[in-house]
Design a protein around this motif. Sequence first.
Motif, PDB file in Angstrom:
ATOM      1  N   SER A 142       5.881   6.834  -6.242  1.00  0.00           N
ATOM      2  CA  SER A 142       5.636   7.775  -5.145  1.00  0.00           C
ATOM      3  C   SER A 142       5.985   7.169  -3.802  1.00  0.00           C
ATOM      4  CB  SER A 142       4.158   8.195  -5.133  1.00  0.00           C
ATOM      5  OG  SER A 142       3.939   9.134  -4.093  1.00  0.00           O
ATOM      6  N   GLY A 143       6.327   8.033  -2.866  1.00  0.00           N
ATOM      7  CA  GLY A 143       6.356   7.622  -1.470  1.00  0.00           C
ATOM      8  C   GLY A 143       4.909   7.442  -1.029  1.00  0.00           C
ATOM      9  N   ILE A 144       4.724   6.779   0.087  1.00  0.00           N
ATOM     10  CA  ILE A 144       3.348   6.508   0.514  1.00  0.00           C
ATOM     11  C   ILE A 144       2.863   7.604   1.448  1.00  0.00           C
ATOM     12  CG2 ILE A 144       1.877   4.869   1.747  1.00  0.00           C
ATOM     13  CD1 ILE A 144       3.786   2.693   0.613  1.00  0.00           C
ATOM     14  N   PHE A 183       7.615  12.404   0.209  1.00  0.00           N
ATOM     15  CA  PHE A 183       7.117  12.188   1.572  1.00  0.00           C
ATOM     16  C   PHE A 183       6.738  10.726   1.678  1.00  0.00           C
ATOM     17  CE2 PHE A 183       6.318  16.750   1.340  1.00  0.00           C
ATOM     18  CZ  PHE A 183       6.679  17.159   2.611  1.00  0.00           C
ATOM     19  N   CYS A 184       7.039  10.117   2.820  1.00  0.00           N
ATOM     20  CA  CYS A 184       6.655   8.713   2.946  1.00  0.00           C
ATOM     21  C   CYS A 184       6.462   8.371   4.413  1.00  0.00           C
ATOM     22  CB  CYS A 184       7.709   7.788   2.331  1.00  0.00           C
ATOM     23  SG  CYS A 184       7.138   6.080   2.281  1.00  0.00           S
ATOM     24  N   ILE A 185       5.420   7.592   4.695  1.00  0.00           N
ATOM     25  CA  ILE A 185       5.158   7.225   6.082  1.00  0.00           C
ATOM     26  C   ILE A 185       5.840   5.915   6.449  1.00  0.00           C
ATOM     27  CG2 ILE A 185       2.993   8.491   6.271  1.00  0.00           C
ATOM     28  CD1 ILE A 185       1.508   5.884   5.727  1.00  0.00           C
ATOM     29  N   PHE A 186       6.491   5.261   5.476  1.00  0.00           N
ATOM     30  CA  PHE A 186       7.176   4.003   5.746  1.00  0.00           C
ATOM     31  C   PHE A 186       8.634   4.254   6.095  1.00  0.00           C
ATOM     32  CE2 PHE A 186       4.406   0.636   3.416  1.00  0.00           C
ATOM     33  CZ  PHE A 186       3.323   1.030   4.179  1.00  0.00           C
ATOM     34  N   ASP A 187       9.280   3.222   6.591  1.00  0.00           N
ATOM     35  CA  ASP A 187      10.664   3.362   7.018  1.00  0.00           C
ATOM     36  C   ASP A 187      11.544   2.234   6.458  1.00  0.00           C
ATOM     37  OD1 ASP A 187      12.682   4.696   8.255  1.00  0.00           O
ATOM     38  OD2 ASP A 187      12.364   3.795  10.230  1.00  0.00           O
ATOM     39  N   CYS A 188      11.583   2.142   5.134  1.00  0.00           N
ATOM     40  CA  CYS A 188      12.425   1.106   4.521  1.00  0.00           C
ATOM     41  C   CYS A 188      13.874   1.579   4.609  1.00  0.00           C
ATOM     42  CB  CYS A 188      12.036   0.888   3.068  1.00  0.00           C
ATOM     43  SG  CYS A 188      10.263   0.654   2.854  1.00  0.00           S
TER      44      CYS A 188
END
Lengths: 328, 437
Positions: free
Chosen positions: B111-113, B65-70
């Motif tokens: 980890s994802g952030i 899960f990650c709140i960023f959008d790389c």
Amino acid sequence: MKQTAQFDGTFEAWWRATGDFLRRRTQPTDIYWPDPFQKEKGLFDGAQISAQPAPAIRRESRQSAATTSRTLVKGSPLVADTAWRRILALARRVCYARYPERFSLLYRVVWRMQHGEPHLTDLLTDADMRAVQQWDGAVRRDAHKAKAFVRFKLMHCDPITGLEHFAAWHCPSHYPLRLVGDFFADRFATMRWTIFTPDETANWDGQHVVYLQNRSQINKLQEDNIESLWLTYYSHIFNPARLNVKAMQREMPKHHWQTLPEAKILPDLIQSAASRSSAMQGHIDSPAALRKIAARRYRGGAETTPASPAAMDTNQTPFTPHPELENT
Amino acid sequence: MSLVDISVKLAILADAAKYDASCASSGAKRKGNGKLGNATGVGICHSYTPDGRCVSLLKILLTNFCIFDCVYCVNRISSNTQRARFTPEEIADLTIQFYKRNYIEGLFLSSGIIQSPDYTMEQLVRAAQLLREVHQFNGYIHLKVVPGAAPNLIELAGRYADRLSANIELPTPVDLSQLAPEKSFEQITSAMGNIADKIQIRRRSPTVIRNPEQTLALPSVEARTPVSGKLNRFAPAGQSTQMIVGATPSSDVTILETARDLYNRYQLRRVYYSAYSLIPHHDSRLPGIAPPLLREHRLYQADWLLRFYGFDLSEIASATENGQLHADLDPKLAWALRHPARFPIDINRAPRHELLRIPGLGARNVDRIIRMRRISKLRLADLIALKVPLKRARPFVITADYHPSISELDRLSTARSRPVQQTLFDVAPFHADKRRS
Ligand code: SF4
């Protein structure tokens, strides 16, 4: 008449025997060195060779190296300490090469160093030294692969003490067990373990590593259910778009495959790599489509399914099967 | 949690971690001391996957899960990928079970952030803490540092981990702002600076205590223990970083420039170059094809010349075309062909730093040559015995029985324009653990 060396095939025993022969000025050609690791000789079959803790052996052999080098230099050009150290470091490994002539080769080199060629270890292009170097490299690699490829399976867990006994079946190219026993004892000190190979066995009882020169043939140890997790990990940690079977096999030669659990699924993984990687390339989304997905995620769209309850504290996700998961 | 549940999560979180190349387990050396695990200094590859890569650590994400959008990342928020999350306890258990069976050297956890950088970092630290303090695990741990995480969390991470890494991700600040809008070069390099400072302090005062106090509450985050005033251990295997290559048009020289600056400023043990790889659901802003793996290989070769062979970046740049390393020639050979006046070099006389310039001659063979020539003059046959690739080295060396003609060097320099066919798979892949770090 040739004399037959009496020794058990370990480096320490070879060095003691060598010291005796050198003191008596026995010519290299006058000695027959049997190969105690070969079954045919049968000399030490099943005999317990050394039950001492390994560090003691190391100390002892270092001392004997020092005394031998001191007593032997009389009458011949001085062999420098560094040269002794170099040849002993090599011999420590070469003694465990699967070549019957290894002991006589090593004796000949030491003999030549004592008789007018004190710099022999620096002549890396000398035929004898080249063989020593090559065999050293082979044993070194084999010992390294033993550290890497021994796979323990849980055999027994004591219900009262919680003590776990592990066992491994490993097929090396040479006889590297004695070179890696200390490593396993240090790393897995809290466990009890046994490593079986076709030629010898090492056992750790929590205090000592005991080596047995016996031939075992083990085709299958009992199942260990963690192994299935390892296979899952193995099949998901590589990038199918970068398939390079040649490089894999160079480092993990086929003869080790019989004892590596992950080798069972290798052919399938190789075969499915192409379709997995093209599945990865088939999905190209435009920035607009991606923005839509992201926006939906932020709102927590109605069609979303959380992957696991533990994940609830993060944003929810639309649930579509991962293209790569379809193959598993 | 049943084995099946763990297995499903493991599949997702290993899949998500596989693009990170920095999996070496080198640089830390310690005895087992009666605990489970040790570190040998060089690291061991316990297996090889069908892509020829080494499996040394259990390399997983705590969560994807990650709140960023790389844009380049399969775990970005806009990616349509399946998600999962481990608890720190599950990660510690899995590491121990794998370790006891000799599958791995230890754990590499990233980890994802989720929620915030601090919250994410806390979870990573927690897994490492469980391993060290509950399981008495003494093997290798590499933790990813989340840029923006509080310095006290980095202090704790370094206490439990052998190696820390903050990924620089892309070669320039502009590249980063385009493809990873929530990240900034500054934030990442300030995390690196933070780690470098803490490592530096330990270097200067060697009184490091080995084990943190045995407590399960989050321990004090002071660098010194209150009782003895001694410094706690901090990332003994140093820090590394990873750069994605080929996702942006930045040239090889630009990439190496950034790498050199990072090496100099933050004393990195390693910069990993990872050829951009097509990911599921990939963004159309990215190139539709992956760069050839050969490009990674050439970058590693150039990186080695810079760090261990006394080359200057300007020298390497002098043998590139539009800032790109030569595909057909290794960078040392390319440089040599551009500078024929520096050759031939006398194997029996030249100092070490000059021998290192000879194409085809590695540092190990250079040291052997220096040892051997004290006893007798070396001939071509000796180089063959050392397995020096004569085809590459011969025009550049003088031995006791050989002197190349001037025309030989000239011919080579002009023939350079004719490319040598070399297939991708003839090139040995880069094996992290084989080399110093
Ligand atoms: S922060 Fe890390 S995990 Fe998240 S999208 Fe960026 S690279 Fe991927």
